[in-house]
Enzyme design. Structure first.
Site, PDB file in Angstrom:
ATOM      1  N   LYS A  13     -10.145   9.241 -10.254  1.00  0.00           N
ATOM      2  CA  LYS A  13     -11.022   8.619  -9.439  1.00  0.00           C
ATOM      3  C   LYS A  13     -11.547   9.889  -8.290  1.00  0.00           C
ATOM      4  CE  LYS A  13      -8.455   5.252  -7.400  1.00  0.00           C
ATOM      5  NZ  LYS A  13      -7.095   5.660  -8.321  1.00  0.00           N
ATOM      6  N   ARG A  88      -8.582  -2.405  -2.763  1.00  0.00           N
ATOM      7  CA  ARG A  88      -7.237  -2.404  -3.589  1.00  0.00           C
ATOM      8  C   ARG A  88      -6.781  -3.795  -3.640  1.00  0.00           C
ATOM      9  NH1 ARG A  88      -5.832   3.469  -2.861  1.00  0.00           N
ATOM     10  NH2 ARG A  88      -3.953   3.730  -3.939  1.00  0.00           N
ATOM     11  N   ARG A 127      -0.268  17.674 -10.261  1.00  0.00           N
ATOM     12  CA  ARG A 127      -1.511  17.659  -9.358  1.00  0.00           C
ATOM     13  C   ARG A 127      -1.463  18.533  -8.070  1.00  0.00           C
ATOM     14  NH1 ARG A 127      -3.958  11.613  -8.431  1.00  0.00           N
ATOM     15  NH2 ARG A 127      -2.625  11.058  -6.955  1.00  0.00           N
ATOM     16  N   ARG A 161       0.796  16.258  -2.693  1.00  0.00           N
ATOM     17  CA  ARG A 161       1.093  15.351  -2.039  1.00  0.00           C
ATOM     18  C   ARG A 161       2.442  14.715  -2.197  1.00  0.00           C
ATOM     19  NH1 ARG A 161      -3.673  10.932  -3.722  1.00  0.00           N
ATOM     20  NH2 ARG A 161      -1.695   9.529  -3.227  1.00  0.00           N
ATOM     21  N   ARG A 172       3.688   2.745  -7.186  1.00  0.00           N
ATOM     22  CA  ARG A 172       1.936   2.913  -6.843  1.00  0.00           C
ATOM     23  C   ARG A 172       1.688   2.050  -8.036  1.00  0.00           C
ATOM     24  NH1 ARG A 172       1.371   8.876  -5.681  1.00  0.00           N
ATOM     25  NH2 ARG A 172      -1.119   8.318  -6.063  1.00  0.00           N
TER      26      ARG A 172
HETATM   27  P1  AMP Z   1      -4.481   7.259  -2.783  1.00  0.00           P
HETATM   28  O1  AMP Z   1      -4.691   8.501  -2.237  1.00  0.00           O
HETATM   29  O2  AMP Z   1      -5.847   6.177  -3.084  1.00  0.00           O
HETATM   30  O3  AMP Z   1      -3.407   7.177  -4.134  1.00  0.00           O
HETATM   31  O4  AMP Z   1      -3.646   6.406  -1.817  1.00  0.00           O
HETATM   32  C1  AMP Z   1      -2.441   6.947  -1.272  1.00  0.00           C
HETATM   33  C2  AMP Z   1      -1.770   5.910  -0.548  1.00  0.00           C
HETATM   34  O5  AMP Z   1      -2.415   5.261   0.777  1.00  0.00           O
HETATM   35  C3  AMP Z   1      -1.618   4.438  -1.481  1.00  0.00           C
HETATM   36  O6  AMP Z   1      -0.361   4.628  -2.114  1.00  0.00           O
HETATM   37  C4  AMP Z   1      -1.403   3.475  -0.174  1.00  0.00           C
HETATM   38  O7  AMP Z   1      -0.152   3.608   0.466  1.00  0.00           O
HETATM   39  C5  AMP Z   1      -2.457   4.062   0.669  1.00  0.00           C
HETATM   40  N1  AMP Z   1      -3.757   3.253   0.741  1.00  0.00           N
HETATM   41  C6  AMP Z   1      -4.932   4.077   0.181  1.00  0.00           C
HETATM   42  N2  AMP Z   1      -5.853   3.232   0.097  1.00  0.00           N
HETATM   43  C7  AMP Z   1      -5.309   2.077   0.193  1.00  0.00           C
HETATM   44  C8  AMP Z   1      -6.184   0.884   0.154  1.00  0.00           C
HETATM   45  N3  AMP Z   1      -7.165   0.664  -0.037  1.00  0.00           N
HETATM   46  N4  AMP Z   1      -5.159  -0.291   0.593  1.00  0.00           N
HETATM   47  C9  AMP Z   1      -3.797  -0.280   0.963  1.00  0.00           C
HETATM   48  N5  AMP Z   1      -3.554   1.068   1.057  1.00  0.00           N
HETATM   49  C10 AMP Z   1      -3.887   2.083   0.615  1.00  0.00           C
END
Ligand code: AMP
Length: 215
Positions: A13, A88, A127, A161, A172
């Protein structure tokens, strides 16, 4: 144009969102990036989110929806939005409807990146990104052209990360399956979902997304 990129962690994404930003001048709204920035800056939101993110669980709906609203308010009304990692949950999907309509925006497309979950752990654990400009790379699939130097900005600093480890990735994925995948039918009922093969080469995925946007 307002679009959602939907798919499990590691589906691509963020990479595809960056490409759309470069080609179309749209804005990427990544709640993950916003939360990581908040954690780094030590803001109250960051302090609340840090441990939750390290476990791979979801941060509260109110926090992320507030971040999205603020980000949209900082953009020009004509700038297209690419939602990456948001919504989400069903509650977030409902919030997004309100957030968009309050700003006179409508959702044009939900693009689901269809991926084989077995490949995702390798994608995620390999990554890394440029610490300066955020360009994404991968140990195996997309190394910088000059080793150790960012293609885009020339920086020599990179980062990974903390939640891109196998154990957290599993949580996740489980969160995605339990809470995020169920929002697809909401958008399917509106006839705005397109499915794109996220296992194809990056350029092919981009081309498939472009086709959806043109159609
Ligand atoms: P991402 O970079 O999208 O993989 O997000 C990393 C982490 O941030 C996730 O595992 C969640 O802990 C938190 N996070 C990101 N976006 C959301 C969302 N829309 N709702 C809840 N938690 C989020």
């Amino acid at each position: 144009m307002n679009i959602i990129l939907l798919g499990p962690p590691g589906a691509g994404k963020g990479t595809q969102a960056q490409r759309l930003v470069e080609r179309h001048g749209m804005r990427q709204l990544s709640t993950g990036d916003m939360l990581r920035a908040a954690v780094k800056a030590g803001t109250p939101v960051g302090l609340r989110a840090k441990a939750v993110m390290e476990r791979g669980e979801l941060v509260s709906d109110e926090i992320v929806s507030a971040l999205i609203g603020e980000e949209l308010d900082s953009m020009g009304a004509d700038t297209g939005a690419i939602f990456d990692g948001y919504p989400r949950t069903e509650a977030q999907a409902a919030s997004l409807d309100g957030i968009l309509s309050a700003r006179g925006r409508t959702l044009d497309h939900v693009i689901e990146l269809d991926v084989n979950e077995d490949a995702l752990v390798e994608r995620i654990t390999g990554r890394f990104t440029c610490a300066n400009c955020g360009k994404g790379y991968h140990d195996k699939f997309e190394q910088p052209r000059i080793p150790g130097t960012c293609d885009k900005c020339g920086s020599t600093e990179f980062k990974r990360r903390p939640d891109d480890n196998e154990e957290t990735v599993r949580t996740r994925m489980a969160e995605y399956r339990a809470k995020t995948a169920p929002i697809l039918p909401i958008y399917e009922a509106r006839g705005i979902v397109s499915r794109v093969n996220g296992m194809a080469e990056l350029d092919h995925v981009t081309a498939a997304i472009e086709k959806v946007l043109e159609g």
